[in-house]
Design an enzyme around this catalytic site. Structure first.
Site, PDB file in Angstrom:
ATOM      1  N   ASN A 119     113.728  33.332  39.745  1.00 43.80           N
ATOM      2  CA  ASN A 119     113.223  32.150  39.087  1.00 43.80           C
ATOM      3  C   ASN A 119     114.035  31.419  38.524  1.00 43.80           C
ATOM      4  O   ASN A 119     114.501  31.725  37.393  1.00 43.80           O
ATOM      5  CB  ASN A 119     111.777  32.571  38.355  1.00 43.80           C
ATOM      6  CG  ASN A 119     111.339  31.317  37.724  1.00 43.80           C
ATOM      7  OD1 ASN A 119     111.498  30.392  38.195  1.00 43.80           O
ATOM      8  ND2 ASN A 119     110.334  31.756  36.884  1.00 43.80           N
ATOM      9  N   TRP A 120     114.526  30.239  39.292  1.00 37.55           N
ATOM     10  CA  TRP A 120     115.726  29.409  38.513  1.00 37.55           C
ATOM     11  C   TRP A 120     115.129  28.486  37.757  1.00 37.55           C
ATOM     12  O   TRP A 120     116.034  27.923  36.939  1.00 37.55           O
ATOM     13  CB  TRP A 120     116.518  28.773  39.820  1.00 37.55           C
ATOM     14  CG  TRP A 120     117.319  29.806  40.603  1.00 37.55           C
ATOM     15  CD1 TRP A 120     117.045  31.216  40.784  1.00 37.55           C
ATOM     16  CD2 TRP A 120     117.982  29.196  41.852  1.00 37.55           C
ATOM     17  NE1 TRP A 120     117.906  31.713  41.845  1.00 37.55           N
ATOM     18  CE2 TRP A 120     118.399  30.763  42.428  1.00 37.55           C
ATOM     19  CE3 TRP A 120     118.396  28.089  42.216  1.00 37.55           C
ATOM     20  CZ2 TRP A 120     119.247  30.465  43.545  1.00 37.55           C
ATOM     21  CZ3 TRP A 120     119.091  27.893  43.509  1.00 37.55           C
ATOM     22  CH2 TRP A 120     119.710  29.326  43.854  1.00 37.55           C
ATOM     23  N   LYS A 121     113.888  28.468  37.501  1.00 34.98           N
ATOM     24  CA  LYS A 121     113.267  27.462  36.440  1.00 34.98           C
ATOM     25  C   LYS A 121     113.919  26.109  36.457  1.00 34.98           C
ATOM     26  O   LYS A 121     114.291  25.863  37.736  1.00 34.98           O
ATOM     27  CB  LYS A 121     113.472  28.054  34.920  1.00 34.98           C
ATOM     28  CG  LYS A 121     112.989  29.682  34.855  1.00 34.98           C
ATOM     29  CD  LYS A 121     112.844  29.994  33.332  1.00 34.98           C
ATOM     30  CE  LYS A 121     112.322  31.587  33.430  1.00 34.98           C
ATOM     31  NZ  LYS A 121     112.132  32.152  31.990  1.00 34.98           N
ATOM     32  N   HIS A 169     102.944  30.867  35.787  1.00 42.19           N
ATOM     33  CA  HIS A 169     103.869  31.487  34.791  1.00 42.19           C
ATOM     34  C   HIS A 169     103.830  31.218  33.439  1.00 42.19           C
ATOM     35  O   HIS A 169     102.992  30.034  32.973  1.00 42.19           O
ATOM     36  CB  HIS A 169     105.379  30.764  35.097  1.00 42.19           C
ATOM     37  CG  HIS A 169     106.418  31.736  34.533  1.00 42.19           C
ATOM     38  ND1 HIS A 169     106.849  31.315  33.050  1.00 42.19           N
ATOM     39  CD2 HIS A 169     107.485  32.584  35.046  1.00 42.19           C
ATOM     40  CE1 HIS A 169     107.879  32.128  33.025  1.00 42.19           C
ATOM     41  NE2 HIS A 169     108.151  32.455  33.959  1.00 42.19           N
ATOM     42  N   GLU A 204     104.335  40.106  33.439  1.00 38.95           N
ATOM     43  CA  GLU A 204     105.398  39.639  32.593  1.00 38.95           C
ATOM     44  C   GLU A 204     105.125  39.436  31.197  1.00 38.95           C
ATOM     45  O   GLU A 204     104.253  38.392  30.656  1.00 38.95           O
ATOM     46  CB  GLU A 204     105.909  38.193  33.066  1.00 38.95           C
ATOM     47  CG  GLU A 204     106.347  38.153  34.376  1.00 38.95           C
ATOM     48  CD  GLU A 204     107.305  36.968  34.752  1.00 38.95           C
ATOM     49  OE1 GLU A 204     108.475  37.262  35.099  1.00 38.95           O
ATOM     50  OE2 GLU A 204     107.205  35.782  34.160  1.00 38.95           O
ATOM     51  N   GLY A 232     112.905  36.126  28.583  1.00 40.00           N
ATOM     52  CA  GLY A 232     114.053  35.335  28.176  1.00 40.00           C
ATOM     53  C   GLY A 232     114.495  35.739  26.611  1.00 40.00           C
ATOM     54  O   GLY A 232     114.964  35.169  26.106  1.00 40.00           O
ATOM     55  N   SER A 252     113.298  39.975  31.103  1.00 38.13           N
ATOM     56  CA  SER A 252     114.631  40.514  30.610  1.00 38.13           C
ATOM     57  C   SER A 252     115.058  41.758  31.747  1.00 38.13           C
ATOM     58  O   SER A 252     115.652  42.662  31.246  1.00 38.13           O
ATOM     59  CB  SER A 252     114.546  41.116  29.285  1.00 38.13           C
ATOM     60  OG  SER A 252     114.316  39.728  28.507  1.00 38.13           O
ATOM     61  N   GLY A 258     114.367  35.916  35.543  1.00 36.79           N
ATOM     62  CA  GLY A 258     114.653  34.556  35.131  1.00 36.79           C
ATOM     63  C   GLY A 258     116.141  34.406  35.084  1.00 36.79           C
ATOM     64  O   GLY A 258     116.772  34.135  36.148  1.00 36.79           O
ATOM     65  N   GLY A 259     116.416  34.766  33.870  1.00 35.24           N
ATOM     66  CA  GLY A 259     117.943  34.453  33.512  1.00 35.24           C
ATOM     67  C   GLY A 259     119.031  35.037  34.396  1.00 35.24           C
ATOM     68  O   GLY A 259     120.063  34.359  34.764  1.00 35.24           O
TER      69      GLY A 259
END
Ligand code: PEP
Length: 273
Positions: free
Chosen positions: A31-33, A117, A189, A195, A235, A256-257
């Site tokens: 998920n590149w947000k 999300h 999640e 994050g 994470s 994510g990150g």
């Protein structure tokens, strides 16, 4: 290495594991947000194709921002990387300024859409009922929803994780037929792990995943519940992917990150096989 019946059918030792383990294929999604320009997206996708083109054991998904979907779509069309979107409208079209309809996503061969999300639940105040409408709209367009649920730190500390997650599952998946449920992905999640660098332990995650599957069984029966892929997100890194993915009810990751960097996203995938 995970064990799938098709891969290991002649090995008695491994057959024992097959009985205990799942036969759901892992789905590892990035998920590149709100990150990456078109040029940056193309650069990342080019590296991912190079690193991951031989992977067959895991379904791989990337979810760039809407603005990059068109260009990225052209790059992944003949690869093993599938395309997802980060959100979509519950409406099919019309006077909804700023919204994106399912049919518009389909033009770019989007196969999955992330819905509910925690960042959208928090910043856009998305409710379970809105998320279920979006999930139904996605299914009507043959796009598979990835429906996110998860508790906050306060809720976990208050001992109400199952109440919160159970209620999100029932509300966000309301109205889905069993056929649609089988084609839906759930992402657990924990909000406190997103994050933050704090991952749920494999045991903590497995407990909630098993609980989610039991709620799905209550709603649709155990054979449907056993088909549904439940991803873990929060994470996920190359160092913790293998242990998380080896849990019996964890069927992939929403990342994510670490999905913004080709090396770490590829390592998460390769370490999970
Ligand atoms: C996410 O945003 O879905 C997520 C899990 O983020 P991160 O991997 O950065 O915790």
């Amino acid at each position: 290495m995970r064990f799938f019946p098709i891969d290991r059918e002649n090995n008695v030792l491994n057959l024992k594991k097959v009985v205990m383990k799942k036969d759901r294929k892992l789905l590892i999604a990035g998920n590149w947000k709100m990150n990456k320009t078109v040029a940056e997206s193309l650069d990342l996708v080019q590296q991912l194709v190079r690193e991951l083109h031989q992977v067959k054991e895991v379904d791989i998904l990337i979810s760039p921002p809407f603005t990059a979907l068109g260009e990225v779509s052209k790059k992944v069309i003949e690869t093993n990387i599938r395309l997802g979107a980060q959100n979509m409208s519950e409406h099919t079209g019309g006077a909804y300024t700023g919204e994106i309809a399912a049919e518009m996503l389909k033009e770019f061969l989007v196969r999955y859409v992330i819905l509910g999300h925690s960042e959208r639940r928090q910043h856009q105040e998305e409710s379970d009922s809105l998320i279920s409408k979006k999930a139904l709209t996605a299914h009507a367009a043959s796009i598979r929803p990835i429906v996110c649920v998860g508790e906050t730190l306060e809720q976990r500390e208050a001992g109400v994780t199952n109440d919160v997650v159970g209620s999100q599952i029932k509300g966000s998946l309301a109205g889905l037929t069993s056929e649609q449920m089988e084609e839906t992905v759930v992402a657990y999640e924990p909000v406190w792990a997103i994050g933050t660098g704090k991952t749920a332990t494999a045991e903590q995650a497995q407990q909630v995943h098993a609980f989610i599957r039991s709620v799905l069984a209550e709603l649709h029966g155990s054979s449907v519940a056993n088909q549904v892929r439940i991803q873990y997100g929060g994470s996920v890194k190359p160092a913790n992917a293998r242990e998380l993915m080896s849990q019996p009810d964890i069927d992939g990751a929403l990342v994510g990150g670490a999905s913004l960097d080709a090396k770490s996203f590829s390592e998460i995938i390769l370490n999970s096989i």
